[in-house]
Scaffold this motif. Structure first.
Motif, PDB file in Angstrom:
ATOM      1  N   ASP A  71       0.837  -1.204   0.000  1.00  0.00           N
ATOM      2  CA  ASP A  71       0.000   0.000   0.000  1.00  0.00           C
ATOM      3  C   ASP A  71       0.870   1.251   0.000  1.00  0.00           C
ATOM      4  N   SER A  83      -3.316  12.858  -0.856  1.00  0.00           N
ATOM      5  CA  SER A  83      -3.100  11.919  -1.965  1.00  0.00           C
ATOM      6  C   SER A  83      -1.611  11.802  -2.233  1.00  0.00           C
ATOM      7  N   SER A 123       4.168   1.593  -0.794  1.00  0.00           N
ATOM      8  CA  SER A 123       5.050   1.811  -1.938  1.00  0.00           C
ATOM      9  C   SER A 123       4.245   2.195  -3.174  1.00  0.00           C
ATOM     10  N   LYS A 124       3.007   1.720  -3.253  1.00  0.00           N
ATOM     11  CA  LYS A 124       2.166   2.145  -4.369  1.00  0.00           C
ATOM     12  C   LYS A 124       1.922   3.655  -4.341  1.00  0.00           C
ATOM     13  N   LEU A 125       1.671   4.163  -3.125  1.00  0.00           N
ATOM     14  CA  LEU A 125       1.343   5.593  -2.992  1.00  0.00           C
ATOM     15  C   LEU A 125       2.509   6.487  -3.407  1.00  0.00           C
ATOM     16  N   LEU A 126       3.743   5.980  -3.291  1.00  0.00           N
ATOM     17  CA  LEU A 126       4.904   6.806  -3.618  1.00  0.00           C
ATOM     18  C   LEU A 126       4.928   7.210  -5.087  1.00  0.00           C
ATOM     19  N   LEU A 127       4.380   6.356  -5.961  1.00  0.00           N
ATOM     20  CA  LEU A 127       4.428   6.658  -7.402  1.00  0.00           C
ATOM     21  C   LEU A 127       3.196   7.412  -7.884  1.00  0.00           C
ATOM     22  N   LYS A 128       2.196   7.563  -7.013  1.00  0.00           N
ATOM     23  CA  LYS A 128       0.957   8.197  -7.471  1.00  0.00           C
ATOM     24  C   LYS A 128       1.127   9.694  -7.626  1.00  0.00           C
ATOM     25  N   ASN A 129       0.308  10.219  -8.503  1.00  0.00           N
ATOM     26  CA  ASN A 129       0.277  11.667  -8.710  1.00  0.00           C
ATOM     27  C   ASN A 129      -0.341  12.341  -7.485  1.00  0.00           C
TER      28      ASN A 129
END
Lengths: 152, 309
Positions: B48, B217, B50-56
């Motif tokens: 969860d 976000s 590490s996914k957020l790190l790449l999000k805009n």
């Protein structure tokens, strides 16, 4: 090389962690009940890392049920715009695909893909939880592999 | 060099992050198993995050990018310092400062304060309601938590100081009895601090979306989640320091006891979360005002009488 490996891992994480925001644009609630069943003990979508979130700003996937109506068009577009990229849209139920039994109603504007890009279509009236689960996992695959979604 | 190793590896960032992530994953898995579900993998919190790190980032217009990222970043630094202030085995022998419980208490309040500020800054109605609820709850559960740590500080005898190491080393028979009496109060105040059921009032999903974090976000949300994991590691370790003889045994055994204590605490949390539903704010305040704060005060007074006379 090292940075590529990190990037690959982060993309893989995107596949393993799907946060879903559910929007009902005018459905009869049949599909919504099936979505709730998806998170119950029998189907347990959480085992794939799928979680329903309350804010579109946290979401990776927009799960839309029902045809788009005059009242629901603007909230749908706003929710879609608020979602951070990369994002995918899953359209659930025959009403969101074509209008279904509500097509050509006085207040129905049309299917969801007339307004926002849809990546996975799930048919059925109402869609079976297993089908919704498969659709979400396909959307995860698309999120992970589609280069176009990562260009921002 | 040594300090950087402490800060980033053990007992700093890496240890806190991995322990917090595993505790959260363990709790989610256990909750699912108790409900006859399979549940997510134990490593789910890491995916969860590490996914957020790449999000805009999609931020509201009312807040600048700098403030948007600074608000969650400040408590991250605070919590890292908080982890360094705990007398972990293999680390406490070489540390030259006192392990001040008051400072740890203040530092663990930073994430909540940052969430309240973020909720109000984002100008989202849901964020503001969530922040208001969190601010109201703050006074009740901290009352109980302060009573618990004051009671435990009386165990070490004069001169009284809030040194975590002395509390962890107090193991007379009377001390053990008093420590056991304070366990329910510790569990209740930490449940409310971590916003777990039945006290998940500030981020009640069905009512007010995600509470103060509604507008967070991307990296900002990842930092908030990281803060939460660090908080879990700190409170899990605190439980072990308070209620298990961590510093009375060899360092290897002590470290195992910390992990055991932390996982046992989260087993209890999973149990309580499955048994209870969310309370209303009025029920929460009534529970604390009528029962928990008076009982915790009574235990404090009894301990003071026993220890000073």
């Amino acid at each position: 090389m090292f940075l590529d490996a990190i990037k690959q891992f982060l993309r893989y994480s995107q596949k393993k962690s799907l946060w879903v925001f559910h929007v009902n644009t005018g459905s009869c609630n049949g599909c919504d009940i099936e979505i709730l069943a998806l998170f119950s003990s029998k189907y347990d979508a959480e085992r794939f890392g799928i979680k329903l979130v309350g804010s579109p700003k946290h979401a990776d996937i927009l799960l839309v049920t029902g045809p788009v109506t005059t009242k629901s068009r603007d909230p749908l577009l706003r929710a879609y715009d608020m979602m951070p990229k990369p994002k995918a849209v899953v359209s659930v139920g025959v009403c969101s695909l074509s209008g279904g039994v509500f097509a050509k109603s006085y207040n129905v504007l049309g299917p969801v893909d007339n307004f926002i890009p849809v990546h996975v279509y799930i048919g059925g009236c109402s869609a079976h939880p297993n089908m919704i689960l498969e659709g979400l996992l396909r959307a995860a695959q698309i999120l992970c592999e589609e280069e176009e979604l990562w260009s921002f | 060099m040594e300090f950087l190793k402490d800060l980033f590896l053990y007992p700093g960032f890496l240890f806190g992050f991995v322990l917090g992530g595993l505790l959260e994953g363990f709790k989610r898995k256990l909750k699912a198993r108790m409900q006859l579900r399979k549940g997510p993998p134990v490593t789910q919190p890491f995916y969860d995050l590490s996914k957020l790190l790449l999000k805009n980032i999609t931020k509201p217009y009312t807040i600048s990018s700098f403030t948007y990222l600074l608000i969650p970043f400040v408590p991250t630094v605070g919590l890292l310092v908080g982890v360094l202030l705990m007398p972990y085995p293999f680390y406490q022998e070489k540390a030259s400062f006192s392990f001040d419980l008051i400072l740890i208490f203040y530092l663990t309040e930073l994430p909540l304060l940052s969430q309240i500020i973020f909720g109000y800054f984002s100008k989202s109605p849901y964020g503001m309601v969530g922040a208001a609820r969190a601010a109201q709850m703050f006074f009740y559960y901290n009352g109980v938590f302060i009573m618990v740590i004051t009671t435990l500080c009386l165990l070490e005898g004069p001169p009284y100081s809030f040194c975590l190491k002395s509390i962890a080393e107090a193991w007379d028979s009377l001390d053990v009895l008093i420590k056991i009496l304070t366990i329910p109060f510790f569990v209740f105040s930490v449940l409310a601090k971590l916003k777990l059921n039945p006290f998940s009032i500030p981020d009640a999903e069905a009512e007010i979306l995600e509470g103060p974090l509604t507008e967070a976000s991307g990296v900002a949300l990842a930092l908030f989640k990281l803060n939460y994991l660090l908080e879990l590691a700190i409170f899990g370790s605190l439980f072990a320091f308070f209620y298990l003889p961590v510093l009375k045994t060899s360092p290897q055994m002590g470290l195992s006891l910390i992990l055991l204590g932390a996982f046992f605490l989260f087993f209890m949390f999973a149990l309580v979360e499955n048994f209870t539903a969310r309370l209303r704010l009025s029920q929460f305040s009534a529970l604390y005002l009528k029962f928990l704060i008076p009982s915790a005060t009574l235990i404090l007074v009894i301990t003071w009488v026993l220890k000073t006379w």
